[in-house]
Design an enzyme around this catalytic site. Structure first.
Site, PDB file in Angstrom:
ATOM      1  N   PHE A  11       0.860  -1.187   0.000  1.00 41.18           N
ATOM      2  CA  PHE A  11       0.000   0.000   0.000  1.00 41.18           C
ATOM      3  C   PHE A  11       0.891   1.230   0.000  1.00 41.18           C
ATOM      4  O   PHE A  11       0.753   2.134   0.804  1.00 41.18           O
ATOM      5  CB  PHE A  11      -0.941  -0.030   1.210  1.00 41.18           C
ATOM      6  CG  PHE A  11      -2.171   0.815   1.011  1.00 41.18           C
ATOM      7  CD1 PHE A  11      -3.114   0.489   0.044  1.00 41.18           C
ATOM      8  CD2 PHE A  11      -2.388   1.941   1.799  1.00 41.18           C
ATOM      9  CE1 PHE A  11      -4.256   1.263  -0.144  1.00 41.18           C
ATOM     10  CE2 PHE A  11      -3.536   2.723   1.624  1.00 41.18           C
ATOM     11  CZ  PHE A  11      -4.461   2.384   0.645  1.00 41.18           C
ATOM     12  N   LYS A 196      12.959  -3.966 -17.225  1.00 42.12           N
ATOM     13  CA  LYS A 196      11.800  -3.765 -18.108  1.00 42.12           C
ATOM     14  C   LYS A 196      12.117  -4.290 -19.512  1.00 42.12           C
ATOM     15  O   LYS A 196      11.281  -4.920 -20.151  1.00 42.12           O
ATOM     16  CB  LYS A 196      11.438  -2.281 -18.172  1.00 42.12           C
ATOM     17  CG  LYS A 196      10.842  -1.760 -16.875  1.00 42.12           C
ATOM     18  CD  LYS A 196      10.789  -0.243 -16.881  1.00 42.12           C
ATOM     19  CE  LYS A 196      10.129   0.300 -15.636  1.00 42.12           C
ATOM     20  NZ  LYS A 196      10.243   1.753 -15.520  1.00 42.12           N
TER      21      LYS A 196
HETATM   22  N1  LIG Z   1       6.182   3.848  -8.208  1.00 42.55           N
HETATM   23  C1  LIG Z   1       5.925   3.697  -9.504  1.00 42.55           C
HETATM   24  O1  LIG Z   1       5.635   4.668 -10.210  1.00 42.55           O
HETATM   25  C2  LIG Z   1       5.946   2.313 -10.128  1.00 42.55           C
HETATM   26  C3  LIG Z   1       5.652   2.170 -11.491  1.00 42.55           C
HETATM   27  C4  LIG Z   1       5.611   0.882 -12.057  1.00 42.55           C
HETATM   28  C5  LIG Z   1       5.887  -0.215 -11.251  1.00 42.55           C
HETATM   29  N2  LIG Z   1       6.206  -0.045  -9.941  1.00 42.55           N
HETATM   30  C6  LIG Z   1       6.485  -1.232  -9.136  1.00 42.55           C
HETATM   31  O2  LIG Z   1       5.401  -1.408  -8.217  1.00 42.55           O
HETATM   32  C7  LIG Z   1       5.893  -1.980  -7.004  1.00 42.55           C
HETATM   33  C8  LIG Z   1       5.540  -1.083  -5.836  1.00 42.55           C
HETATM   34  O3  LIG Z   1       6.166   0.167  -5.979  1.00 42.55           O
HETATM   35  P1  LIG Z   1       5.808   1.421  -5.048  1.00 42.55           P
HETATM   36  O4  LIG Z   1       6.477   2.582  -5.679  1.00 42.55           O
HETATM   37  O5  LIG Z   1       4.346   1.452  -4.802  1.00 42.55           O
HETATM   38  O6  LIG Z   1       6.582   1.011  -3.702  1.00 42.55           O
HETATM   39  P2  LIG Z   1       6.492   1.739  -2.260  1.00 42.55           P
HETATM   40  O7  LIG Z   1       5.810   3.056  -2.373  1.00 42.55           O
HETATM   41  O8  LIG Z   1       7.861   1.684  -1.694  1.00 42.55           O
HETATM   42  O9  LIG Z   1       5.529   0.789  -1.403  1.00 42.55           O
HETATM   43  C9  LIG Z   1       5.886  -0.521  -1.115  1.00 42.55           C
HETATM   44  C10 LIG Z   1       4.795  -1.184  -0.308  1.00 42.55           C
HETATM   45  O10 LIG Z   1       5.145  -2.568  -0.160  1.00 42.55           O
HETATM   46  C11 LIG Z   1       4.934  -2.946   1.204  1.00 42.55           C
HETATM   47  N3  LIG Z   1       5.779  -4.110   1.469  1.00 42.55           N
HETATM   48  C12 LIG Z   1       7.120  -4.238   1.383  1.00 42.55           C
HETATM   49  N4  LIG Z   1       7.496  -5.509   1.663  1.00 42.55           N
HETATM   50  C13 LIG Z   1       6.356  -6.191   1.927  1.00 42.55           C
HETATM   51  C14 LIG Z   1       6.078  -7.540   2.272  1.00 42.55           C
HETATM   52  N5  LIG Z   1       7.043  -8.446   2.379  1.00 42.55           N
HETATM   53  N6  LIG Z   1       4.780  -7.905   2.451  1.00 42.55           N
HETATM   54  C15 LIG Z   1       3.786  -6.989   2.336  1.00 42.55           C
HETATM   55  N7  LIG Z   1       3.978  -5.695   2.003  1.00 42.55           N
HETATM   56  C16 LIG Z   1       5.258  -5.297   1.807  1.00 42.55           C
HETATM   57  C17 LIG Z   1       5.259  -1.699   2.004  1.00 42.55           C
HETATM   58  O11 LIG Z   1       4.667  -1.811   3.267  1.00 42.55           O
HETATM   59  P3  LIG Z   1       4.674  -0.620   4.336  1.00 42.55           P
HETATM   60  O12 LIG Z   1       3.645   0.359   3.820  1.00 42.55           O
HETATM   61  O13 LIG Z   1       4.282  -1.235   5.608  1.00 42.55           O
HETATM   62  O14 LIG Z   1       6.060  -0.048   4.330  1.00 42.55           O
HETATM   63  C18 LIG Z   1       4.620  -0.623   1.111  1.00 42.55           C
HETATM   64  O15 LIG Z   1       3.254  -0.501   1.386  1.00 42.55           O
HETATM   65  C19 LIG Z   1       7.407  -2.157  -7.218  1.00 42.55           C
HETATM   66  O16 LIG Z   1       7.654  -3.442  -7.710  1.00 42.55           O
HETATM   67  C20 LIG Z   1       7.736  -1.130  -8.289  1.00 42.55           C
HETATM   68  O17 LIG Z   1       8.882  -1.463  -9.019  1.00 42.55           O
HETATM   69  C21 LIG Z   1       6.234   1.201  -9.359  1.00 42.55           C
END
Ligand SMILES: NC(=O)c1ccc[n+]([C@@H]2O[C@H](COP(=O)([O-])OP(=O)(O)OC[C@H]3O[C@@H](n4cnc5c(N)ncnc54)[C@H](OP(=O)(O)O)[C@@H]3O)[C@@H](O)[C@H]2O)c1
Length: 394
Positions: A11, A196
């Site tokens: 989240f 990617k």
């Molecule tokens: N950001 C972008 O624009 C974007 C674009 C395309 C793809 N992605 C991909 O989407 C994914 C998420 O990216 P994000 O930017 O949303 O990351 P983020 O903002 O760092 O959020 C990561 C989330 O994962 C949770 N988490 C980490 N380890 C976990 C586990 N073992 N079990 C359950 N929850 C866990 C964290 O929990 P807490 O909240 O408790 O810390 C946090 O809610 C990544 O793979 C990223 O490469 C991101």
């Protein structure tokens, strides 16, 4: 009537983006039942009763028929995605790192457990590249895919070239705006683009390539002299990922900065946007452009994967399932600009042809052709060198 009961992992930026997008969409009957996060003490913006820190609350819930994995840890993502599929649940994932290293196993798991794994959101955010490669470009006409796949590095380079910003200041700004991570290596050194590209290569050509065997070089060594060189030649530097056919049986791929001329579509891709140019035998070139990152654009891509799953869509991996997908080769040559400050570094590069040379007390550069296999063989040494490398053409 079919209903999707979703177990969401993560989240953060994308998880919250998806939550918002899903609340505002009536396309599918889909409801998030549980959200698994890492830190159960963190304050959340939605109902506390939805959250758990125990993965089993989702994986072992028989009512949950779709797992959406949006976490930032590739190892944990691997265990979650695999565990969900082994329990007969379909999965949507945005985790390019995890996917790039486990593509073959992910295909096998889908077949063995008769489930779908969709991941359009993992490459180029809101731009629907993977599904287009699967469905429209499902023949052998495609010859290359070239793109700006990383929004953070593109934002930094835009600030440098459009506003005369310094690399350090532009990076800080990208971090403050949430485009670049606090440890920006993943973005600026080309790893994000590489993972990617490996995923896109599977869907473009049917070939699975180990990311460790692909050359990637980023923008963190960029110096004012490189920027000045590009400006004097009327070019802009952008971080470009490319996969292309060498001949009917072989492909090659790499991630490197490129000195772009204004006639190229990706020359005009600015800020955090991504752009992908697809070339084919008879249709010349086509261009896809859009937001490659961010909460709502990526959340929209995840929603699209969810609705595709709702309609029982699966990647068919048609090209992968062909008898002989092309092999990955590295004996082709690339034309590069190499700026160096130390002749010992220069000696590591095996130029087969040199077109231009410049030398001064401050720095030197060479433009010429290098076999990709030479770059790969010194990949481990390059991070210690004071050099900048960019392709001059594809
Ligand atoms: N950001 C972008 O624009 C974007 C674009 C395309 C793809 N992605 C991909 O989407 C994914 C998420 O990216 P994000 O930017 O949303 O990351 P983020 O903002 O760092 O959020 C990561 C989330 O994962 C949770 N988490 C980490 N380890 C976990 C586990 N073992 N079990 C359950 N929850 C866990 C964290 O929990 P807490 O909240 O408790 O810390 C946090 O809610 C990544 O793979 C990223 O490469 C991101």
């Amino acid at each position: 009537m079919k209903k999707l009961t979703i177990g969401l992992f993560g989240f953060g930026t994308v998880g919250q983006g998806l939550y918002t997008v899903l609340q505002n969409s009536k396309t599918v009957d889909a409801q998030i039942k549980r959200i698994c996060i890492k830190n159960k003490d963190k304050k959340r913006s939605v109902d506390a009763h939805l959250f758990t820190a125990n993965a089993a609350d989702i994986l072992d819930d028989p009512e949950i028929n779709l797992v959406v994995e949006l976490i930032d840890n590739a190892n944990d993502a691997y265990a979650i995605v695999k565990g969900a599929m082994q329990r007969g649940k379909s999965v949507v994932s945005g985790n390019k790192t995890m996917l790039a290293f486990h593509l073959q196993e992910m295909i096998e798991l889908q077949q063995r457990h008769n489930v779908a794994l969709l991941y359009d959101a993992s490459a180029c955010g809101s731009i629907p590249v993977i599904r287009n490669l699967e469905e429209y470009y499902d023949n052998d006409l495609l010859t290359s895919l070239t793109g700006i796949l990383n929004g953070s590095s593109n934002y930094i380079l835009t600030k440098i070239f459009q506003e005369g910003d310094t690399y350090t200041h532009a990076l800080k700004e990208a971090q403050d705006l949430g485009f670049a991570e606090s440890n920006p290596t993943f973005d600026v050194d080309g790893f994000d683009s590489l993972y990617k590209l490996v995923i896109l290569t599977l869907h473009a050509f049917g070939t699975i390539v180990n990311p460790n065997e692909v050359f990637n070089f980023g923008i963190s060594n960029l110096q004012p002299c490189d920027i000045q060189f590009a400006r004097e030649k009327g070019r802009r530097i952008k971080l470009v990922a490319r996969v292309g056919k060498v001949n009917n049986d072989t492909i090659t791929l790499y991630v490197m900065p490129r000195m772009l001329t204004p006639d190229l579509y990706i020359y005009g891709v600015e800020d955090e946007y991504n752009g992908v140019v697809i070339r084919g035998k008879y249709y010349d070139k086509q261009f896809m452009f859009g937001k490659g990152a961010g909460a709502l654009p990526t959340g929209s891509a995840v929603l699209s994967d969810i609705t595709a799953q709702f309609h029982d869509y699966r990647y068919e991996y048609k090209k992968y399932n062909e008898p002989t997908p092309p092999h990955y080769v590295t004996n082709n040559e690339v034309e590069v600009y190499l700026r160096y400050n130390n002749s010992k570094d220069f000696e590591q590069f095996v130029f087969t042809e040199i077109f231009e040379k410049y030398s001064s007390k401050e720095y030197s550069y060479v433009i010429g052709k290098i076999p990709l296999c030479n770059l790969l063989s010194i990949k481990h040494l390059i991070p210690k060198m004071d050099i900048f490398l960019a392709t001059m053409r594809s």
